[in-house]
Structures are given as structure tokens and as C-alpha cells.
Design a protein around this motif. Structure first.
Motif, PDB file in Angstrom:
ATOM      1  N   ALA A  11       0.987  -1.141  -0.074  1.00  0.00           N
ATOM      2  CA  ALA A  11       0.006  -0.001  -0.046  1.00  0.00           C
ATOM      3  C   ALA A  11       0.858   1.376  -0.051  1.00  0.00           C
ATOM      4  CB  ALA A  11      -0.753  -0.014   1.241  1.00  0.00           C
ATOM      5  N   ARG A  12       2.147   1.262   0.328  1.00  0.00           N
ATOM      6  CA  ARG A  12       2.968   2.310   0.502  1.00  0.00           C
ATOM      7  C   ARG A  12       3.177   2.678  -0.967  1.00  0.00           C
ATOM      8  NH1 ARG A  12       4.410   3.040   5.471  1.00  0.00           N
ATOM      9  NH2 ARG A  12       4.136   0.938   6.830  1.00  0.00           N
ATOM     10  N   ARG A  13       2.933   1.884  -2.105  1.00  0.00           N
ATOM     11  CA  ARG A  13       3.300   2.171  -3.531  1.00  0.00           C
ATOM     12  C   ARG A  13       2.246   2.117  -4.394  1.00  0.00           C
ATOM     13  NH1 ARG A  13       8.849  -0.112  -5.621  1.00  0.00           N
ATOM     14  NH2 ARG A  13       8.471   1.741  -6.942  1.00  0.00           N
TER      15      ARG A  13
ATOM     16  N   ILE B 138      -8.685  -9.267   1.735  1.00  0.00           N
ATOM     17  CA  ILE B 138     -10.114 -10.054   1.899  1.00  0.00           C
ATOM     18  C   ILE B 138      -9.571 -11.164   2.891  1.00  0.00           C
ATOM     19  CG2 ILE B 138     -11.725 -11.267   0.612  1.00  0.00           C
ATOM     20  CD1 ILE B 138     -11.457  -8.573  -0.218  1.00  0.00           C
ATOM     21  N   ASP B 139     -10.444 -11.405   3.864  1.00  0.00           N
ATOM     22  CA  ASP B 139     -10.010 -12.498   4.891  1.00  0.00           C
ATOM     23  C   ASP B 139     -11.471 -12.817   5.218  1.00  0.00           C
ATOM     24  OD1 ASP B 139      -7.557 -13.537   5.917  1.00  0.00           O
ATOM     25  OD2 ASP B 139      -9.081 -13.744   7.547  1.00  0.00           O
ATOM     26  N   ASN B 140     -11.750 -14.137   5.715  1.00  0.00           N
ATOM     27  CA  ASN B 140     -12.986 -14.625   6.239  1.00  0.00           C
ATOM     28  C   ASN B 140     -12.853 -14.502   7.706  1.00  0.00           C
ATOM     29  OD1 ASN B 140     -11.335 -16.737   7.000  1.00  0.00           O
ATOM     30  ND2 ASN B 140     -12.300 -18.256   5.970  1.00  0.00           N
ATOM     31  N   SER B 141     -11.878 -14.029   8.355  1.00  0.00           N
ATOM     32  CA  SER B 141     -11.986 -13.763   9.830  1.00  0.00           C
ATOM     33  C   SER B 141     -12.411 -12.385  10.381  1.00  0.00           C
ATOM     34  CB  SER B 141     -10.465 -14.084  10.472  1.00  0.00           C
ATOM     35  OG  SER B 141     -10.406 -13.753  11.663  1.00  0.00           O
ATOM     36  N   GLN B 142     -13.417 -12.329  11.024  1.00  0.00           N
ATOM     37  CA  GLN B 142     -13.667 -10.787  11.536  1.00  0.00           C
ATOM     38  C   GLN B 142     -12.614 -10.132  12.241  1.00  0.00           C
ATOM     39  OE1 GLN B 142     -16.704  -9.010  10.701  1.00  0.00           O
ATOM     40  NE2 GLN B 142     -15.459  -7.557  11.573  1.00  0.00           N
ATOM     41  N   ARG B 143     -12.109 -11.054  13.053  1.00  0.00           N
ATOM     42  CA  ARG B 143     -10.979 -10.253  13.979  1.00  0.00           C
ATOM     43  C   ARG B 143      -9.730  -9.872  13.045  1.00  0.00           C
ATOM     44  NH1 ARG B 143      -9.700  -6.822  17.335  1.00  0.00           N
ATOM     45  NH2 ARG B 143      -8.103  -7.459  18.662  1.00  0.00           N
ATOM     46  N   MET B 144      -9.436 -10.769  12.131  1.00  0.00           N
ATOM     47  CA  MET B 144      -8.126 -10.297  11.170  1.00  0.00           C
ATOM     48  C   MET B 144      -8.545  -8.923  10.554  1.00  0.00           C
ATOM     49  SD  MET B 144      -5.615 -12.259  11.231  1.00  0.00           S
ATOM     50  CE  MET B 144      -5.093 -13.760  11.630  1.00  0.00           C
ATOM     51  N   VAL B 145      -9.778  -8.761  10.065  1.00  0.00           N
ATOM     52  CA  VAL B 145     -10.257  -7.660   9.328  1.00  0.00           C
ATOM     53  C   VAL B 145     -10.274  -6.448  10.252  1.00  0.00           C
ATOM     54  CG1 VAL B 145     -12.328  -6.424   8.281  1.00  0.00           C
ATOM     55  CG2 VAL B 145     -11.660  -8.971   7.884  1.00  0.00           C
ATOM     56  N   GLU B 146     -10.576  -6.690  11.551  1.00  0.00           N
ATOM     57  CA  GLU B 146     -10.567  -5.682  12.402  1.00  0.00           C
ATOM     58  C   GLU B 146      -9.109  -4.983  12.955  1.00  0.00           C
ATOM     59  OE1 GLU B 146     -12.620  -7.126  15.945  1.00  0.00           O
ATOM     60  OE2 GLU B 146     -14.564  -6.897  14.636  1.00  0.00           O
ATOM     61  N   VAL B 147      -8.439  -6.228  13.125  1.00  0.00           N
ATOM     62  CA  VAL B 147      -6.718  -5.778  13.281  1.00  0.00           C
ATOM     63  C   VAL B 147      -6.096  -5.248  12.120  1.00  0.00           C
ATOM     64  CG1 VAL B 147      -4.624  -6.854  13.801  1.00  0.00           C
ATOM     65  CG2 VAL B 147      -6.829  -7.683  15.050  1.00  0.00           C
ATOM     66  N   GLY B 148      -6.478  -5.752  10.897  1.00  0.00           N
ATOM     67  CA  GLY B 148      -5.751  -5.072   9.715  1.00  0.00           C
ATOM     68  C   GLY B 148      -6.234  -3.724   9.546  1.00  0.00           C
ATOM     69  N   THR B 149      -7.404  -3.527   9.829  1.00  0.00           N
ATOM     70  CA  THR B 149      -8.160  -2.024   9.663  1.00  0.00           C
ATOM     71  C   THR B 149      -7.559  -1.110  10.496  1.00  0.00           C
ATOM     72  OG1 THR B 149     -10.293  -3.071   8.776  1.00  0.00           O
ATOM     73  CG2 THR B 149     -10.300  -0.830   9.663  1.00  0.00           C
ATOM     74  N   GLU B 150      -7.156  -1.626  11.655  1.00  0.00           N
ATOM     75  CA  GLU B 150      -6.795  -0.615  12.765  1.00  0.00           C
ATOM     76  C   GLU B 150      -5.161  -0.442  12.524  1.00  0.00           C
ATOM     77  OE1 GLU B 150      -6.072   1.580  15.846  1.00  0.00           O
ATOM     78  OE2 GLU B 150      -7.689   1.038  15.014  1.00  0.00           O
ATOM     79  N   LEU B 151      -4.572  -1.463  11.946  1.00  0.00           N
ATOM     80  CA  LEU B 151      -3.105  -1.109  11.390  1.00  0.00           C
ATOM     81  C   LEU B 151      -2.983  -0.156  10.172  1.00  0.00           C
ATOM     82  CD1 LEU B 151      -1.637  -4.997  11.444  1.00  0.00           C
ATOM     83  CD2 LEU B 151      -0.990  -2.915  13.064  1.00  0.00           C
ATOM     84  N   ALA B 152      -3.905  -0.317   9.218  1.00  0.00           N
ATOM     85  CA  ALA B 152      -3.734   0.528   8.464  1.00  0.00           C
ATOM     86  C   ALA B 152      -4.077   2.029   8.834  1.00  0.00           C
ATOM     87  CB  ALA B 152      -5.021   0.140   6.972  1.00  0.00           C
ATOM     88  N   ARG B 153      -4.912   2.056   9.777  1.00  0.00           N
ATOM     89  CA  ARG B 153      -5.320   3.539  10.261  1.00  0.00           C
ATOM     90  C   ARG B 153      -4.034   4.026  10.915  1.00  0.00           C
ATOM     91  NH1 ARG B 153      -6.279   5.879  14.423  1.00  0.00           N
ATOM     92  NH2 ARG B 153      -5.862   4.115  15.927  1.00  0.00           N
TER      93      ARG B 153
ATOM     94  N   ASN C  12      -0.926   3.262  10.499  1.00  0.00           N
ATOM     95  CA  ASN C  12       0.116   3.596   9.602  1.00  0.00           C
ATOM     96  C   ASN C  12      -0.399   4.475   8.560  1.00  0.00           C
ATOM     97  OD1 ASN C  12       1.807   1.642  10.738  1.00  0.00           O
ATOM     98  ND2 ASN C  12       0.773   0.081   9.523  1.00  0.00           N
ATOM     99  N   GLY C  13      -1.657   5.185   8.459  1.00  0.00           N
ATOM    100  CA  GLY C  13      -1.864   6.108   7.725  1.00  0.00           C
ATOM    101  C   GLY C  13      -2.239   5.686   6.142  1.00  0.00           C
ATOM    102  N   LEU C  14      -2.695   4.393   5.913  1.00  0.00           N
ATOM    103  CA  LEU C  14      -2.636   3.892   4.793  1.00  0.00           C
ATOM    104  C   LEU C  14      -4.165   3.812   4.182  1.00  0.00           C
ATOM    105  CD1 LEU C  14      -0.151   0.824   5.244  1.00  0.00           C
ATOM    106  CD2 LEU C  14       0.255   2.913   4.063  1.00  0.00           C
ATOM    107  N   ALA C  15      -4.694   5.209   3.504  1.00  0.00           N
ATOM    108  CA  ALA C  15      -5.994   5.381   3.220  1.00  0.00           C
ATOM    109  C   ALA C  15      -6.409   4.452   2.202  1.00  0.00           C
ATOM    110  CB  ALA C  15      -6.285   7.002   2.939  1.00  0.00           C
ATOM    111  N   ASN C  16      -5.369   4.174   1.339  1.00  0.00           N
ATOM    112  CA  ASN C  16      -5.500   3.137   0.356  1.00  0.00           C
ATOM    113  C   ASN C  16      -5.680   1.633   0.411  1.00  0.00           C
ATOM    114  OD1 ASN C  16      -2.792   3.127   0.789  1.00  0.00           O
ATOM    115  ND2 ASN C  16      -2.260   2.912  -1.494  1.00  0.00           N
ATOM    116  N   LEU C  17      -5.755   1.389   2.006  1.00  0.00           N
ATOM    117  CA  LEU C  17      -5.596   0.052   2.000  1.00  0.00           C
ATOM    118  C   LEU C  17      -6.862  -0.163   2.890  1.00  0.00           C
ATOM    119  CD1 LEU C  17      -4.257  -2.799   2.533  1.00  0.00           C
ATOM    120  CD2 LEU C  17      -3.024  -1.578   4.623  1.00  0.00           C
TER     121      LEU C  17
END
Length: 309
Positions: A165-167, A174-189, A191-196
């Protein structure tokens, strides 16, 4: 293939017909068939042996488990006979009950996988995971083209996507684990990755439009799929013409404990199997190569497969 008369005889038993209805819908293990039909293993195994000898079904071994499915290469006349037999019992109460039990078994499969990934969400990057080496990921990253739209299928927390996402212009995880999606979304936030963007979904039914991405990635995800071929076909569907699929996954191995430790459905793949998945899905310029070999037991090897839509 046996004569039509022998095929008809093999279809004359009610238990074998119920087995064929189930196997026409899903590849199933003997243990799963036991649970669905509430029958003894010996009875189910003997009826499966008749169907296998008739050339209607085939078995696949995964460690100590045996999985059965309808043969894909049935001659048209035999396929027609089997389809007619299956259709003839479709409205029976026993078959309806079998369908309900099958749905429960498939839900149980999915939940077992989801429970494992929900449990390790937030820890995946810190613990050991077979095939998840920087050497292997580096090979994948070197194939990237800047300012493209990427789909990371079975992304988990999105270790690869956080880098892409940096480039890239846009990255979908895409993932079928709700928790993974939550953790990943928080990491993107953080790290300031609005395109992720993380989306809850299955790699066998990707929640993205047709021809919408330039690059699709299946990084150590395919061996968690119930139907790897479907996952590869979905990648083909969402890719734009000229787009590329990269598959990073374990080479076939015999470390049976991977099923328990890492919720693996498949114990890796042969190079020929990965090549076949991509070719059958319609990919061109297919290439499969070994890119990493671990030096400690059980000596996992990692394959990188690529293909162009």
C-alpha cells in the motif's frame, strides 16, 4: 470404465445413491459422511468401494484421511446416468435431511478455520507460520508494479499488503476472519494507509467486481481453501485483462500436525497441481518454481506460481 449395465447395478442401492447425491455437491471424508448419514464406517466404506470400482468416484488421501468425490472425467453417457439417478431421489426425506447435515458439516469446517485465525489475530506477525519467510515474501514483492490496484486474497492481518500500500494505488485485503479484518483495519489506520481497505469475505467468493484489479495475490492462503481451484478461478475473475496472479504457498509435505497447529486444509501442493489450477482457470504464461527451503524440520519448501489473465 465399466459397461452401462454395471453402472446401473452400482446405482441400485439406496445408500450408494445418497452418497452420490452428497459427493455431487462436495468432496467429503469418510468421517464426514459417517456424521452426515449416521452410519457405521464399515458400511459407508464398503459402498464407496463399489462406486470406486465402478469408476464413478475416486479417493484422495490426506495423511490418515480419505476424501471422496465424483470423478471429473466421467464419460457423458455415464454422467447422464448418474445425474438421472441423483435427480430421481432429490425429493426424498432422507436426501433432504442429508442436505441439512451437509450444510452443518461445511459450516463446521469454516468455523474451525475461522476460530483458529480469530485466535491468532494480532499475533500472526510475531509467531512462526510455515512458509512465511522474508526470503519468500521478497521474491513476491520483486514482481510488483507501482500504482496498480491489488487484491490480497486470504490476507490475514495484511503483512504483504501493508508493504504494497505504500506504493500501490489501491490495495484490497480479503479475509474470512472478522477479527483479522478488525486488526488489519486498525493497522492501516495507524500507519496512515488510506488506500488499504479490508473486507470480510471468502477467497472462493471474493467480494470484488469482475475485472477490477491489476494484481491478485494468494500468499500462504490457498492451502486453507476448501476448494483451491475455485479460489484461483475467483482470482481470474477479478483480474483485468493482462493482470497477474501470484501464488505463494507450501510445497507438498507430510507434516500432518500442520492441520492442528495452523488449521491447514491441504498439506501444500505439488508444482504440477498449482500449475494445473492456474491453467484450468484460464491463466496464460503459467510458471511455478521453488523459492525457499527451510533448514529445520519439517523442512518446509515454498512455491511461487504466477500467471497472466
Amino acid at each position: 470404465m465399466n459397461a452401462s449395465w454395471d453402472i446401473l447395478k452400482s446405482l441400485s442401492d439406496p445408500t450408494r445413491l445418497r452418497l452420490l447425491v452428497l459427493l455431487s455437491r462436495e468432496e467429503l471424508s469418510v468421517a464426514e459422511l459417517q456424521e452426515i448419514l449416521s452410519m457405521a464406517q464399515s458400511r459407508i466404506s464398503s459402498q464407496l468401494a463399489v462406486l470406486r470400482q465402478a469408476g464413478i468416484v475416486h479417493d484422495r488421501r490426506e495423511g490418515k484421511k480419505a476424501f471422496y468425490s465424483l470423478r471429473e472425467d466421467l464419460p457423458e453417457r455415464v454422467r447422464s446416468l448418474v445425474s438421472a439417478a441423483v435427480d430421481s431421489v432429490a425429493d426424498l426425506p432422507e436426501v433432504a435431511e442429508d442436505a441439512e447435515n451437509l450444510a452443518r458439516i461445511l459450516l463446521k469446517r469454516r468455523r474451525q478455520s475461522e476460530e483458529y485465525f480469530n485466535l491468532i489475530a494480532g499475533k500472526l506477525g510475531r509467531g512462526y507460520c510455515p512458509g512465511r519467510s522474508w526470503e519468500a515474501i521478497g521474491h513476491l514483492a520483486l514482481r510488483l508494479v507501482p500504482r496498480i490496484t491489488v487484491a490480497d486474497l486470504g490476507a490475514g492481518e495484511g503483512l504483504v499488503s501493508q508493504l504494497l500500500a505504500r506504493r500501490a494505488e489501491q490495495v484490497w485485503c480479503i479475509d474470512n476472519s472478522q477479527r483479522m479484518v478488525e486488526v488489519g483495519t486498525e493497522l492501516a489506520r495507524k500507519n496512515g494507509l488510506a488506500n488499504l481497505t479490508y473486507k470480510l469475505g471468502d477467497i472462493e467468493a471474493v467480494p470484488l467486481p469482475d475485472r477490477s484489479v491489476d494484481l491478485a495475490i494468494l500468499s500462504q492462503a490457498l492451502h486453507h481453501a476448501q476448494h483451491p481451484q475455485k479460489a484461483v478461478q475467483e482470482a481470474h475473475r477479478i483480474l483485468k485483462p493482462g493482470g497477474e496472479l501470484l501464488v505463494l504457498d507450501l510445497k507438498e509435505h507430510d507434516f500432518e500436525r500442520a492441520r492442528e497447529l495452523y488449521a491447514d486444509v491441504w498439506l501444500g501442493f505439488r508444482e504440477s497441481a498449482l500449475h494445473g489450477f492456474l491453467k484450468k482457470a484460464g491463466f496464460q504464461k503459467v510458471d511455478v518454481t521453488t523459492v525457499a527451503r527451510e533448514t529445520t524440520e519439517p523442512f518446509f519448501e515454498t512455491l511461487l506460481a504466477s500467471g497472466t489473465r
